[in-house]
Scaffold this motif. Structure first.
Motif, short mmCIF file in Angstrom:
data_model
loop_
_atom_site.label_atom_id
_atom_site.label_comp_id
_atom_site.label_asym_id
_atom_site.label_seq_id
_atom_site.Cartn_x
_atom_site.Cartn_y
_atom_site.Cartn_z
N ALA A 36 2.71 -1.27 -6.27
CA ALA A 36 1.38 -1.75 -5.86
C ALA A 36 0.64 -0.64 -5.12
N SER A 37 -0.63 -0.49 -5.47
CA SER A 37 -1.48 0.49 -4.78
C SER A 37 -2.92 -0.02 -4.74
N VAL A 38 -3.58 0.29 -3.62
CA VAL A 38 -4.98 -0.09 -3.44
C VAL A 38 -5.76 1.18 -3.14
N SER A 39 -6.85 1.38 -3.84
CA SER A 39 -7.65 2.59 -3.63
C SER A 39 -9.13 2.26 -3.83
N PRO A 68 -3.89 -11.95 -5.03
CA PRO A 68 -3.92 -10.80 -4.11
C PRO A 68 -5.18 -10.89 -3.24
N VAL A 69 -5.01 -10.66 -1.94
CA VAL A 69 -6.11 -10.79 -1.00
C VAL A 69 -6.11 -9.59 -0.06
N ILE A 70 -7.30 -9.00 0.15
CA ILE A 70 -7.46 -8.01 1.21
C ILE A 70 -7.96 -8.73 2.45
N VAL A 71 -7.26 -8.55 3.57
CA VAL A 71 -7.60 -9.18 4.84
C VAL A 71 -8.00 -8.10 5.83
N SER A 72 -9.09 -8.32 6.54
CA SER A 72 -9.56 -7.33 7.50
C SER A 72 -8.57 -7.16 8.64
N LYS A 73 -8.72 -6.07 9.37
CA LYS A 73 -7.82 -5.74 10.47
C LYS A 73 -7.79 -6.84 11.52
N ASP A 74 -8.96 -7.45 11.77
CA ASP A 74 -9.03 -8.50 12.79
C ASP A 74 -8.82 -9.89 12.21
N GLY A 75 -8.60 -9.97 10.90
CA GLY A 75 -8.36 -11.26 10.26
C GLY A 75 -9.59 -12.11 10.05
N ALA A 76 -10.77 -11.58 10.39
CA ALA A 76 -11.99 -12.38 10.30
C ALA A 76 -12.60 -12.39 8.90
N LEU A 145 -3.02 -5.80 2.50
CA LEU A 145 -2.93 -6.56 1.24
C LEU A 145 -1.93 -7.68 1.42
N GLU A 146 -2.33 -8.87 0.99
CA GLU A 146 -1.48 -10.05 1.09
C GLU A 146 -1.43 -10.72 -0.29
N ILE A 147 -0.26 -11.16 -0.68
CA ILE A 147 -0.12 -11.95 -1.92
C ILE A 147 0.07 -13.41 -1.52
N PHE A 167 1.26 -4.47 2.50
CA PHE A 167 1.18 -3.20 3.22
C PHE A 167 -0.26 -2.99 3.70
N PRO A 168 -0.46 -2.10 4.67
CA PRO A 168 -1.83 -1.76 5.09
C PRO A 168 -2.57 -1.06 3.96
#
Length: 492
Positions: A36-39, A68-76, A145-147, A167-168
């Motif tokens: 898995a990779s995100v770019s 697959p979900v990208i979640v912000s650093k603060d979770g908001a 990244l969250e599944i 992973f971040p």
């Protein structure tokens, strides 16, 4: 066997998941996600991975959605990629029947939004190479990244939700800007000057200096003391005295120019004779009527009638001074009388400029001069004193304050002041300092510092222009910083 028991056994065969309706089910532990990779790619964020379901034994009535979900650093904030949908055999048939019979409700995640819909054949090797993109947003930087898994099934089937932190992703780019101090400019010969005014009084049409006439004695003593202060200082050597004569507008322009020249010559001869100075070192020039001084002094005259008319006459006759003077004379007698008494006298003056060289000082001498005559120190000498005390000391700060006072437009001083501002987190002050100086435009390193300061204040287009100019002027640091800036801009 009782009838109810038989029915229960039959249902258990066709819907194996109903044995414990209250429990949630998860298939996520049996699914492998590899590579898995995100770019970031332009305006999008791309996700690629291989989803291997070879170890998965899915219930025939189940649908598994992997989101697959990208979640912000603060979770908001969060953003979903298209899901992968895995169907059991019976569930797959429901899906195809719903496609044919439009009146039948589609199973969850079968409405066309999925990246793929897989029919799981339990026991077989099976995988999918996933690749999808969603629009980029800056909040994604330093996210993760969250599944997420959602399991759906028949009415009596167990369902469930689960998630897996992967992973971040998209670490925020921290630029490594290169900044350097600028060496102070050398001053092999330290030349200084002092300009003063002598308001000597002359009889009408005369250029003879009469020491006892009005307050001439006080004026001549000031001239004498000014010259002697330089001549008698062992650290200084007079290289020239330059006298300029000025006149007020009465009489013709040609006459006043000649008169101002004669009066300048008279002071030249008096200085050479009285101060025992070589006449070749003393120079004189007659400038004639001082119309610039005339205009600038008008606003200082209280309650002067006709002020606008006088200014208009002067502006309309810039190349015809005699004509302008004639028109002014024709104004009200009281107006002209006030000009003669209040405005014209200060215009009649002799300015003298004493130029001299200053010796070079040792460190100890320079330290003493910093207290007594900092204006006689070269910039290199001031820096020498500052460095001898060390950064952070009061002596260092005092020396650098003198550098800023006496060499405000020096690239070295401007650069140091801007770097100090950036160092304390005040890049806006660095922008103000460098943008307001003419020296910045022609100095590659100042342009480089300004470019970084602009970048740090979010003025990216202006920063790119500055760094580009500095790079074109040969600054390797600016060329590097331009690359750093582009990496920052790419994440905006």
């Amino acid at each position: 066997m009782k009838r109810t028991t038989i029915i229960s056994l039959v249902l258990a065969v066709f819907c194996p998941c109903m044995a414990s309706v209250a429990d949630e089910v998860s298939y996520l532990p049996y699914i492998d996600i590899d590579g898995a990779s995100v770019s970031k790619a332009g305006a999008n964020v791309e996700l690629s991975m291989t989803v291997d379901v070879s170890e998965l034994r899915i219930g025939t009535q189940h649908t598994v959605a992997l989101i697959p979900v990208i979640v912000s650093k603060d979770g908001a904030s969060e953003a979903e990629f298209p899901p992968i949908v895995i169907d059991g055999k019976t569930r797959s048939k429901v899906y195809y029947r719903a496609q044919v019979l439009e009146s039948v409700e589609l199973p969850p995640y079968h409405d066309g939004g999925a990246e793929t819909i897989m029919l799981r054949d339990n026991g077989e090797q099976q995988s999918y190479d996933y690749a999808a993109a969603i629009p980029y947003a800056r909040w994604m930087l330093d996210g993760r990244l969250e599944i997420r898994e959602e399991v759906h099934g028949c009415v009596n089937c167990r369902e469930g939700r689960d998630s897996l932190d992967m992973f971040p992703v998209l670490p925020e780019y921290i630029p490594d800007y290169r900044l350097a101090a600028i060496e102070p400019e050398p001053e092999p010969v330290k030349t200084r000057m002092e300009t003063r005014t002598a308001r000597l009084n002359f009889r009408q049409d005369s250029h003879t200096i009469r020491p006892d006439y009005k307050d001439n004695r006080a004026q001549l003593d000031t001239v004498k003391n000014s010259i002697e202060a330089v001549r008698d200082d062992r650290d200084l050597e007079i290289t020239g005295i330059f006298i300029t004569g000025y006149a007020s507008p009465e009489a013709s322009e040609a006459y006043n120019k000649a008169l101002s020249q004669r009066r300048a010559d008279a002071l030249r001869e008096w200085i050479a004779a009285d101060e025992d100075i070589d006449l070749s070192l003393v120079h004189s020039e007659g400038k004639g009527e001082d119309w610039n001084g005339f205009v600038s002094s008008l606003d200082g005259v209280r309650m002067l009638a006709g002020l606008d008319r006088i200014k208009r006459i002067i502006s309309e006759n810039e190349d015809r001074n005699d004509w302008a003077e004639l028109q002014i004379q024709k104004l009200d007698d009281e107006i002209y009388r006030r000009l003669l008494n209040e405005v014209y006298p200060p215009l009649r003056r002799l300015e003298y400029r004493i130029e001299y060289n200053v010796k070079n000082f040792t460190l100890e001498e320079a330290r003493q001069m910093l207290d007594e005559r900092p204006d006689l120190l070269s910039l290199q000498e001031i820096y020498m004193v500052a460095e001898s005390y060390g950064k952070g000391t009061s002596g260092y700060e005092k020396a650098m304050a003198a550098a800023a006072e006496f060499y405000p437009d020096s690239p070295a001083v401007l650069g140091d002041r801007a770097l100090a501002a950036i160092g304390r987190g005040d890049s806006a002050e660095a922008v103000r300092l460098l943008s307001g100086s003419n020296a910045t435009a022609s100095n590659a390193e100042l342009q480089n510092i300004l470019g970084v300061a602009l970048a740090q204040t979010g003025q990216y287009d202006e920063a790119a222009d500055c760094l580009g100019r500095a790079a074109d002027m040969g600054s390797e640091a600016a060329e590097h910083n331009l690359g750093e800036l582009n990496a920052v801009i790419d994440q905006l």
